[in-house]
Design an enzyme around this catalytic site. Structure first.
Site, PDB file in Angstrom:
ATOM      1  N   HIS A 172       0.820  -1.216   0.000  1.00 25.66           N
ATOM      2  CA  HIS A 172       0.000   0.000   0.000  1.00 25.66           C
ATOM      3  C   HIS A 172       0.853   1.265   0.000  1.00 25.66           C
ATOM      4  O   HIS A 172       0.361   2.333  -0.321  1.00 25.66           O
ATOM      5  CB  HIS A 172      -1.056  -0.017   1.121  1.00 25.66           C
ATOM      6  CG  HIS A 172      -0.562   0.295   2.492  1.00 25.66           C
ATOM      7  ND1 HIS A 172      -0.226  -0.682   3.411  1.00 25.66           N
ATOM      8  CD2 HIS A 172      -0.349   1.469   3.120  1.00 25.66           C
ATOM      9  CE1 HIS A 172       0.165  -0.110   4.530  1.00 25.66           C
ATOM     10  NE2 HIS A 172       0.098   1.197   4.385  1.00 25.66           N
ATOM     11  N   ASP A 201       1.116  -7.723   2.240  1.00 25.33           N
ATOM     12  CA  ASP A 201       1.270  -6.286   1.991  1.00 25.33           C
ATOM     13  C   ASP A 201       2.743  -5.862   1.840  1.00 25.33           C
ATOM     14  O   ASP A 201       3.304  -5.204   2.702  1.00 25.33           O
ATOM     15  CB  ASP A 201       0.609  -5.521   3.142  1.00 25.33           C
ATOM     16  CG  ASP A 201       0.295  -4.078   2.782  1.00 25.33           C
ATOM     17  OD1 ASP A 201       0.862  -3.578   1.788  1.00 25.33           O
ATOM     18  OD2 ASP A 201      -0.495  -3.444   3.497  1.00 25.33           O
ATOM     19  N   SER A 222       4.094   2.087   8.423  1.00 24.29           N
ATOM     20  CA  SER A 222       3.853   1.103   7.383  1.00 24.29           C
ATOM     21  C   SER A 222       5.143   0.791   6.665  1.00 24.29           C
ATOM     22  O   SER A 222       5.863   1.699   6.259  1.00 24.29           O
ATOM     23  CB  SER A 222       2.845   1.627   6.376  1.00 24.29           C
ATOM     24  OG  SER A 222       1.572   1.329   6.831  1.00 24.29           O
TER      25      SER A 222
HETATM   26  N1  ARG Z   1      -4.668   0.531   7.403  1.00 27.36           N
HETATM   27  C1  ARG Z   1      -3.377   0.548   6.802  1.00 27.36           C
HETATM   28  C2  ARG Z   1      -2.728   1.911   7.011  1.00 27.36           C
HETATM   29  O1  ARG Z   1      -3.221   2.751   7.648  1.00 27.36           O
HETATM   30  C3  ARG Z   1      -3.424   0.112   5.374  1.00 27.36           C
HETATM   31  C4  ARG Z   1      -4.066   1.053   4.412  1.00 27.36           C
HETATM   32  C5  ARG Z   1      -4.105   0.621   2.976  1.00 27.36           C
HETATM   33  N2  ARG Z   1      -5.002  -0.479   2.719  1.00 27.36           N
HETATM   34  C6  ARG Z   1      -6.313  -0.353   2.404  1.00 27.36           C
HETATM   35  N3  ARG Z   1      -7.011  -1.449   2.266  1.00 27.36           N
HETATM   36  N4  ARG Z   1      -6.907   0.793   2.212  1.00 27.36           N
HETATM   37  O2  ARG Z   1      -2.267   2.684   6.295  1.00 27.36           O
HETATM   38  N1  GLU Z   2      -1.166   1.336   7.489  1.00 27.13           N
HETATM   39  C1  GLU Z   2      -0.527   2.340   8.286  1.00 27.13           C
HETATM   40  C2  GLU Z   2       0.499   3.147   7.506  1.00 27.13           C
HETATM   41  O1  GLU Z   2       0.356   3.379   6.347  1.00 27.13           O
HETATM   42  C3  GLU Z   2       0.003   1.717   9.514  1.00 27.13           C
HETATM   43  C4  GLU Z   2      -1.120   1.423  10.363  1.00 27.13           C
HETATM   44  C5  GLU Z   2      -1.237   2.355  11.500  1.00 27.13           C
HETATM   45  O2  GLU Z   2      -1.807   3.438  11.379  1.00 27.13           O
HETATM   46  O3  GLU Z   2      -0.695   1.937  12.524  1.00 27.13           O
HETATM   47  O4  GLU Z   2       1.446   3.676   8.037  1.00 27.13           O
END
Ligand code: ARG
Ligand code: GLU
Length: 714
Positions: free
Chosen positions: A83, A219, A647
């Site tokens: 991502h 991921d 991330s």
């Molecule tokens: N929750 C993760 C982060 O904050 C992954 C985000 C990307 N993935 C998604 N399915 N939108 O960034």
């Molecule tokens: N998916 C998040 C990022 O892009 C990490 C998840 C979080 O917020 O801890 O950094």
């Protein structure tokens, strides 16, 4: 007695840093070393950060300004999340060469794809520059003077640090300006895409599983940094050579067990650990609900479109991923804050602080003043939330803003602007019929929501929702911005004398009214002043907290600087009667498989490998069921305190070897940016063995694994 005891525990929780909570400064990690060793770490703080020798720090990079990566070969190869690489994977994708859907693997260096604009930053060194930054500031310096002195000191200090080098230096405040650190960085700009799994691996579970455990997302993506012949940063050139990092991470194939020590080394973006109850209330119970509702509307329309065709899916995928990400996180955050009685807990602590502060002139007024400030800030904050989440939700209003800029432009600026607008129109009108259905619905519904909540008084004398809807629909249909031929002709003959016609367009008229309401100059001035005052008061508040609790270790809030968080692999109880184990396996992917749901389609090749249990050296035998053959680990969770920006961060074991990639947090613990709870807060990691298995066995890109340094395993 019992009651008193409970009270004591609760307030102790609100004030002191809990086990596993904290994002620590690498340079000062010596202070945590004993604690980390007690928790199981076998390396030393110096192995992690050492100014004189190559250390783990040199293997970590800031990926653009929002993710983390880590070198895994001595030829500049690094890992980050899928991502994080998403927009680069998308930008190289077309319907014919759809790398996003099908994956991409460079089978030779020549096939690696340049990514203009992408940067990989290495921290060369950091330094506590508090005394130098605050030189000339005294107890009597006014806030305005203070800011000016600091600004000018920062200029001087960073200029001196950069002199005669190719480094870039920045200075950031910590603890709301009680301390300052300088970061001297080396910024690489020739970064190329090397590999990405297909979406149904790299984004398996999609937005449905996002923020959730049990998780099965592969991921990750891979890039390579290139440097000039002296191994220094250089713009893209075919002559550049793979960068030789001072250190790359060793990868452990030994995996993890519950209870194992782990740490995360990366770039967390923002936390707000020390804010007051007013702030928590504003975020969790006022702003989040508005944002969530408005994004629900947008997501509904985009998702409908995306389910109609592959082209539509590609068109909206990136946008939806980012809208949905915040949307879901805020829901978890609000629930978590309320479940933990976060606002009440903060209030209890504030009472204790006030009792302590009453006798101290420096701190006595801090909380009451801050409370007054929040009273002023709140209504403005809400209006700004509506502006960003509703007014700016549709492309229609985004375009209205661009044409507003045109109408305001000077004669000199016009030609360039018209050219840009024409280019963007070409794209916009190419699938206008399809897009307009989505965009109009979003425009009408978000404004309607705002009107119903009383935040769009400028819709005038409409009496009912139906009326408002009709009015909005008319604006959309009658605006020249949605009429390709008219607009084209208008732009062809545009001169500043035609601005009046733009000013009369219903789209610009509406945009102007909304803008004037939210960005009324007096209101914004109050907002800025109040916000600055809150920052000043927070500086005292945090300083006071530290004086009040001299034995507590306070970690500084995340600010996109390099940090270490440590904890251990551990499951948790998300709700009554449910216990989550800390690992997931490929079996879970097969359990989730559903060929009819986009997020749960499983690649046939992955299925074949599963059916044959063909996991190479990456699979593990369950000692309890040795006859069942190997399992393929996919993910695990741990108690490391992480946030957005982490991330792609390496998850390391007690020996400092790479065991996983951080990519998310568990939904039930997403309040950890404001309030950490060791019972609920877990970071979600991709097991490095799954990553290697995908590269090697699934993609047949073993040459990439061969570049890495693997240890352990069978
Ligand atoms: N929750 C993760 C982060 O904050 C992954 C985000 C990307 N993935 C998604 N399915 N939108 O960034
Ligand atoms: N998916 C998040 C990022 O892009 C990490 C998840 C979080 O917020 O801890 O950094």
């Amino acid at each position: 007695m019992k009651k008193l005891f409970t009270w004591f525990i609760m307030s102790a929780m609100a004030i002191s840093v809990l086990a596993d909570e904290g994002m620590w400064i690498p340079m000062l990690l010596g202070r945590n070393e004993a604690d980390m060793k007690k928790a199981g770490m076998r390396i030393s703080a110096k192995d992690i950060y050492d100014i004189n020798n190559a250390c783990l720090k040199d293997a970590i990079l800031l990926f653009n300004q929002g993710c983390t990566g880590e070198y895994v070969s001595d030829e500049g190869l690094f890992l980050t999340n899928h991502h994080c690489g998403y927009s680069y994977i998308t930008s190289h994708s077309t319907v014919e060469h759809d790398y996003l859907t099908n994956g991409f693997w460079a089978m030779s260096r020549e096939e690696e794809l340049p990514c203009p604009g992408l940067t990989a930053t290495r921290l060369v060194r950091m330094e506590d520059v508090t005394a130098k930054v605050l030189e000339g500031v005294t107890a009597n310096t006014s806030e305005g003077e203070r800011a000016a002195i600091i600004e000018s000191n920062i200029q001087k200090i960073t200029a001196a640090a950069m002199m005669g080098t190719h480094y870039k230096a920045i200075i950031k405040p910590f603890y709301y300006g009680n301390q300052y650190f300088m970061y001297v960085n080396e910024v690489f700009t020739d970064v190329r895409l090397v590999g990405a799994p297909p979406s149904n691996i790299g984004k398996f579970g999609g937005d449905t599983d996002n923020w959730m455990w049990p998780r099965h997302t592969g991921d990750f993506s891979m890039f390579r940094v290139y440097a000039d012949k002296d191994n220094k940063p250089a713009p893209y050139s075919a002559d550049n050579k793979p960068y030789k990092p001072l250190k790359h991470l060793e990868i452990s194939l030994n995996g993890v067990k519950e209870g194992d020590f782990t740490f995360v080394f990366g770039y967390p973006g923002t936390t707000q650990r020390y804010v007051t109850s007013d702030h928590v209330e504003l975020t969790a119970n006022i702003e989040n609900p508005i944002r969530i509702d408005l994004r629900t509307i947008r997501l509904k329309h985009y998702n409908n479109a995306m389910n109609k065709s592959a082209g539509q899916r590609l068109k909206y995928a990136s946008k939806v991923a980012s809208i949905a990400n915040g949307w879901k996180k805020w829901q978890g955050e609000t629930q978590g804050i309320n479940r933990l009685k976060g606002v009440e807990k903060k209030k209890e602590f504030e009472q204790r602080f006030q009792q302590w502060a009453n006798a101290k002139s420096e701190y006595r007024d801090v909380l009451p003043k801050m409370h007054e400030d929040y009273e002023k800030l709140r209504p403005i904050e809400v209006e700004l939330t509506y502006f960003s989440e509703a007014v700016r939700a549709s492309d229609f209003m985004g375009r209205a803003k661009n044409y507003r800029d045109l109408a305001n432009a000077s004669e000199k600026e016009v030609a360039e602007m018209v050219k840009k607008l024409k280019e963007s129109n070409e794209k916009y009108f190419s699938d206008f019929e399809l897009h307009t259905v989505v965009d109009k619905a979003i425009f009408v519904e978000t404004f309607l929501y705002m009107w119903k909540a009383g935040y769009a008084p400028y819709l005038g004398d409409v009496k009912s929702g139906d009326d408002a809807e009709k009015k909005l629909s008319k604006i959309y249909d009658e605006s020249m911005l949605n009429n390709k031929e008219k607009l084209q002709k208008f732009l062809d003959g545009y001169t500043i004398s035609k601005a009046k016609k733009l000013n009369d367009d219903p789209a610009l008229k509406l945009y102007d009214k909304a803008y004037t309401l939210a960005y009324d100059p007096e209101k914004i001035a109050t907002y800025r002043r109040t916000y600055a005052d809150i920052q000043r008061l927070m500086r005292s508040y945090v300083k006071g907290m530290m004086e009040m609790q001299p034995t507590v270790k306070f970690f500084p809030d995340a600010n996109l600087t390099l940090r270490v968080a440590y904890g251990h692999v551990e499951g948790f109880r998300p709700r009554d009667g449910v216990y989550y184990k800390p690992y997931s396996t490929l079996q879970g992917i097969m359990e989730k498989e559903n060929p009819d749901i986009y997020d749960y389609v499983v690649e046939p090749k992955l299925k074949r490998l599963y059916n044959r249990q063909d996991y190479g050296r990456y699979g593990v035998l369950d000692p309890q069921r040795p006859n069942d053959g190997p399992d393929m680990p996919v993910g695990f969770i741990a108690t490391n305190h992480t946030t957005g920006g982490n991330s792609g961060s390496p998850v390391l074991d007690a020996d400092g070897r790479l065991i996983g990639l951080n990519f998310d947090r568990c939904w039930e613990g997403t309040m950890s940016d404001l309030l950490f709870d060791p019972d609920y807060c877990r970071n979600i990691c991709l097991d490095i063995r799954y990553c290697l298995f995908i590269i090697d066995k699934f993609a047949g890109a073993k040459h990439l694994v061969d570049e890495m340094t693997l240890v352990g395993g069978k």
